[in-house]
Design an enzyme around this catalytic site. Structure first.
Site, mmCIF file in Angstrom:
data_model
loop_
_atom_site.group_PDB
_atom_site.id
_atom_site.type_symbol
_atom_site.label_atom_id
_atom_site.label_comp_id
_atom_site.label_asym_id
_atom_site.label_seq_id
_atom_site.Cartn_x
_atom_site.Cartn_y
_atom_site.Cartn_z
ATOM 1 N N LYS A 1 13.781 -0.148 -8.513
ATOM 2 C CA LYS A 1 12.327 0.435 -8.620
ATOM 3 C C LYS A 1 12.429 1.357 -9.027
ATOM 4 C CE LYS A 1 10.285 -0.140 -3.627
ATOM 5 N NZ LYS A 1 10.318 -0.332 -2.090
HETATM 6 O O1 G3P Z 1 7.705 -0.024 0.412
HETATM 7 C C1 G3P Z 1 6.875 1.133 0.379
HETATM 8 C C2 G3P Z 1 7.705 1.607 2.185
HETATM 9 O O2 G3P Z 1 8.512 1.536 2.406
HETATM 10 C C3 G3P Z 1 6.571 2.675 2.295
HETATM 11 O O3 G3P Z 1 6.410 2.790 3.482
HETATM 12 O O4 G3P Z 1 5.317 3.095 6.346
HETATM 13 O O5 G3P Z 1 6.772 4.646 4.416
HETATM 14 O O6 G3P Z 1 4.473 4.901 3.484
HETATM 15 P P1 G3P Z 1 5.219 4.245 4.542
#
Ligand code: G3P
Length: 214
Positions: free
Chosen positions: A83
């Site tokens: 990533k």
């Molecule tokens: O894969 C990216 C994800 O984990 C981010 O999620 O809910 O932190 O925006 P969030």
């Protein structure tokens, strides 16, 4: 549509994988920190559970540092995908890693222009964060629809991973938009699998079954 699990919790990954619906896993520094375990150890264990792309994120902010980290992370397992944050330095790193046949997932993407540049730099996957766009009052799914159009129109090899998924409708809309992949938190996956009418129907069937003369 492929479904990746968005977590570093190996018990959740093991359970979801047993359902036969998990095609890969995505992690990030926040998800790894939540587990309180050694980064490399967790990634290796996840690779042993799910036979698919396993995303592990670099933390360097310069291309040289990203590439150095990526080369080390890719040694953990053949399925490790690196990533890389969507910045100019991240684009440089993505291009270098593409030339070294190291798979990348360009992350923290919030616009279709960022998607276009990540695809041009040779990203294997690109991850628009739709939940965070929604949080800002934008329509995250619009970026997904534009992304699918761009990738298909210009026949890019890059695949879109819908990320920052917050509820089952995000997954449904991703599938309807023709996204390659959605990466889904375990809680969202569990909600996708359940329906109250299914539970009611099972109870009724079992009650009626008991009435059948033996
Ligand atoms: O894969 C990216 C994800 O984990 C981010 O999620 O809910 O932190 O925006 P969030």
């Amino acid at each position: 549509m492929k479904i990746f699990l968005d977590t570093a919790n190996v018990e959740h990954i093991r359970e979801a994988n047993s359902w036969g619906v998990v095609d890969g896993v995505t992690t990030n520094p926040t998800l790894i920190a939540r587990e309180g375990r050694n980064f490399e150890e967790v990634v290796r264990e996840i690779c042993e559970i799910v036979d698919g792309p396993i995303s592990a994120e670099v933390v360097s902010e310069d291309a040289e540092g990203m590439v150095k980290e990526a080369r080390e992370l890719s040694k953990i397992h053949k399925n490790v995908v690196i990533k890389i944050p969507m910045t100019p330095e991240g684009l440089k790193a993505t291009r270098t890693l593409k030339d070294e046949d190291i798979k990348t997932n360009v992350t923290l993407v919030f616009s279709s222009n960022q998607v276009l540049l990540a695809a041009k730099a040779g990203a294997t996957f690109v991850s628009p964060f739709i939940g965070r766009l929604d949080d800002q009052g934008q329509v995250g799914m619009e970026v997904i629809r534009e992304t699918v159009t761009i990738l298909e129109t210009y026949d890019f090899d890059t695949q879109v991973i819908v990320a920052s998924v917050r509820h089952p409708i995000h997954v449904l809309e991703s599938a309807l938009a023709g996204a390659h992949i959605a990466t889904v938190p375990f809680d969202v996956l569990k909600k996708m699998a359940r329906h109250s009418l299914t539970d009611v129907g099972i109870r009724k069937f079992l009650e009626d079954y008991k009435k059948i003369p033996k």
